[in-house]
Design an enzyme around this catalytic site. Structure first.
Site, PDB file in Angstrom:
ATOM      1  CE1 TYR A  50      16.737   7.070  17.587  1.00 12.05           C
ATOM      2  CE2 TYR A  50      18.503   5.466  17.763  1.00 12.05           C
ATOM      3  CZ  TYR A  50      17.515   6.220  18.349  1.00 12.05           C
ATOM      4  OH  TYR A  50      17.290   6.135  19.698  1.00 12.05           O
ATOM      5  CG  HIS A  86      10.289   6.483  23.216  1.00 14.07           C
ATOM      6  ND1 HIS A  86      10.450   5.153  22.875  1.00 14.07           N
ATOM      7  CD2 HIS A  86      11.428   7.105  22.802  1.00 14.07           C
ATOM      8  CE1 HIS A  86      11.632   4.988  22.308  1.00 14.07           C
ATOM      9  NE2 HIS A  86      12.252   6.161  22.232  1.00 14.07           N
ATOM     10  CG  HIS A  93      19.882   3.002  22.346  1.00 15.33           C
ATOM     11  ND1 HIS A  93      20.650   4.005  21.810  1.00 15.33           N
ATOM     12  CD2 HIS A  93      18.687   3.088  21.725  1.00 15.33           C
ATOM     13  CE1 HIS A  93      19.938   4.654  20.903  1.00 15.33           C
ATOM     14  NE2 HIS A  93      18.749   4.116  20.823  1.00 15.33           N
ATOM     15  CG  HIS A  98      12.688   5.469  26.919  1.00 10.65           C
ATOM     16  ND1 HIS A  98      12.478   4.194  26.468  1.00 10.65           N
ATOM     17  CD2 HIS A  98      13.356   6.102  25.923  1.00 10.65           C
ATOM     18  CE1 HIS A  98      12.998   4.074  25.262  1.00 10.65           C
ATOM     19  NE2 HIS A  98      13.525   5.212  24.894  1.00 10.65           N
ATOM     20  CD  GLU A 109      14.640   4.150  19.014  1.00  9.31           C
ATOM     21  OE1 GLU A 109      13.838   4.787  19.731  1.00  9.31           O
ATOM     22  OE2 GLU A 109      15.644   3.571  19.476  1.00  9.31           O
ATOM     23  CG  HIS A 123      14.129   9.476  18.404  1.00 10.41           C
ATOM     24  ND1 HIS A 123      15.225   9.676  19.217  1.00 10.41           N
ATOM     25  CD2 HIS A 123      13.421   8.481  18.994  1.00 10.41           C
ATOM     26  CE1 HIS A 123      15.180   8.841  20.235  1.00 10.41           C
ATOM     27  NE2 HIS A 123      14.090   8.105  20.148  1.00 10.41           N
TER      28      HIS A 123
END
Lengths: 307, 102
Positions: free
Chosen positions: A255, A153, A246, A199, A265, A214
């Site tokens: 990261y 993503h 997270h 996501h 990431e 990112h």
């Protein structure tokens, strides 16, 4: 068929300032596989567990950042339907002919209100994986570096998040999985999925349009995230933050930056999304732990550094 | 030629050594010092933007044209992560996140 329309982020075209160090980074360190290059000098890469010909396209340019992000759709019927829907929504839409990216069918390119260029496409050369599809072993030997499974993503920064959310939900058929909301009910962060993932693309409201926060790559386990962190120190790769957790999406993450300053990431572990779920809401006063669950405080570099 | 040069930050007077062939930002970070804000460390994000206001020579490596223009370069403006000293330098910090500059 329960999985229709937009399937997944299928390619991410990234600008790098020098191709040599970029290839060392994405191939030797992340462990992506080079699958091709073209007459314009663009280099095509994929993760070992990706079946289509490429997911990352690197182009040498005088500034880093994102050229465009492409999503694969299930069929040409879906592509035609979504192209029409985008035009009716008022988006500037352009058709890129098949073969402009080597091995990719025609693409429907459009601008979104955050200032980013997105694409949809239905066809890309199927190259499979090194394990094959006939009685496969679980993973191929000989992978390098972090051994990323796939491009997963992007998080993008830009203005007009509300209009962008409207486009993703009501035109492209994504679900809003998580959002960050201010006390006066403004949405300043939005996470969208077109799949079972937490996501597939995310946005943060930001004054400057078209910025890349990112590009993210999937690992299998927390141990692999730690291993990736070790490799970063072995090879002096700049770490931004992590390994950590997270709150948003629950991902376990680190990261870091490519040699041109594009943030990457590697992560593992989110949750399974179904489209009948309600979205998760994070209040800005809890933003610290929403972003980094252990630090529980805002990190100015993570929030402010983009390409 | 000496293998190490002194980098002075004009605003604070802070001073730290930088080896030849080392970039100024990496030298600062490795010593645990602060003063220049740290971003991507790759010449891309523009966070560590500085201006060389006095000094005995330097060179720069490739930086994002979106962050440092030809005119900037001519004015001594560059990114500390791509700034290699060839003598003692005095820098003014122009980067974002000024509250990091203590």
């Amino acid at each position: 068929m329960s999985f229709t329309g937009v399937l997944r982020p299928g390619h991410c075209a990234i600008r790098v300032m020098e191709m040599g160090p970029a290839l060392t980074h994405y191939i030797e360190r992340l462990g992506m596989l080079k699958t091709g290059e073209d007459a314009e000098g663009r280099v095509y890469l994929k993760g070992w567990d990706e079946h289509d010909a490429f997911s990352i396209v690197l182009r040498e340019a005088d500034s880093p950042g994102l050229d465009y992000l492409g999503f694969k759709v299930l069929s040409n019927q879906d592509l035609d339907r979504l192209e029409l829907a985008l035009r009716e929504h008022g988006c500037a839409v352009e058709r890129i002919p098949a073969g402009e990216l080597k091995g990719c069918g025609h693409r429907v390119r459009f601008q979104i209100p955050t200032g980013h260029t997105l694409e949809l496409y239905a066809e890309k050369d199927y190259v499979g994986t090194l394990t094959g599809n006939q009685n496969p072993h679980p993973w191929p030997e000989g992978l390098k570096g972090m051994k990323v499974c796939r491009f997963d993503h992007c998080l993008l920064y830009g203005p007009n998040l509300a209009d962008t959310a409207d486009l993703f939900v009501n035109v492209l058929g994504f679900s809003l999985s998580e959002r960050v909301v201010t006390p006066d009910a403004q949405m300043i962060g939005a996470f969208f999925t077109c799949s079972n993932k937490a996501h597939d693309i995310a946005f943060i409201e930001h004054a400057e349009p078209g910025k890349l926060h990112h590009a993210s790559f999937l690992l299998n386990t927390w141990e692999e995230v730690l291993n990736a962190a070790d490799l970063m120190s072995m090879h002096d790769i700049p770490i931004d933050i992590g390994p950590t957790r997270h709150g948003i999406t629950r991902g376990r993450t680190i990261y870091f930056f490519d040699p041109s300053g594009n943030r990457n990431e590697v992560f593992c572990g989110d949750y399974t999304w179904y489209p009948d779920r309600e979205p998760i809401t994070w209040e800005t006063e809890q933003l610290g732990r929403a972003i980094f669950y252990h630090d529980r405080k805002l990190n100015e570099n993570f929030l402010g550094v983009v390409t | 030629m000496s293998g190490e040069f002194n980098i002075t930050l004009a605003d604070s007077g802070a001073c730290f050594p930088c080896k030849q062939d080392q970039n100024v930002l990496a030298a600062m970070e490795k010593l645990g010092r602060r003063g220049i804000p740290v971003g991507c460390r790759g010449g891309g994000c523009g966070i560590c933007r500085v201006q060389v206001v006095a000094g005995a020579g330097y060179r720069t490596q490739k930086m994002s044209r979106a962050q440092v223009s030809e005119a900037d370069l001519a004015a001594g403006i560059c990114l500390a992560c791509k700034l290699i000293p060839e003598g003692d330098l005095t820098l003014r910090v122009l980067g974002l996140f000024r509250r990091d500059c203590d």
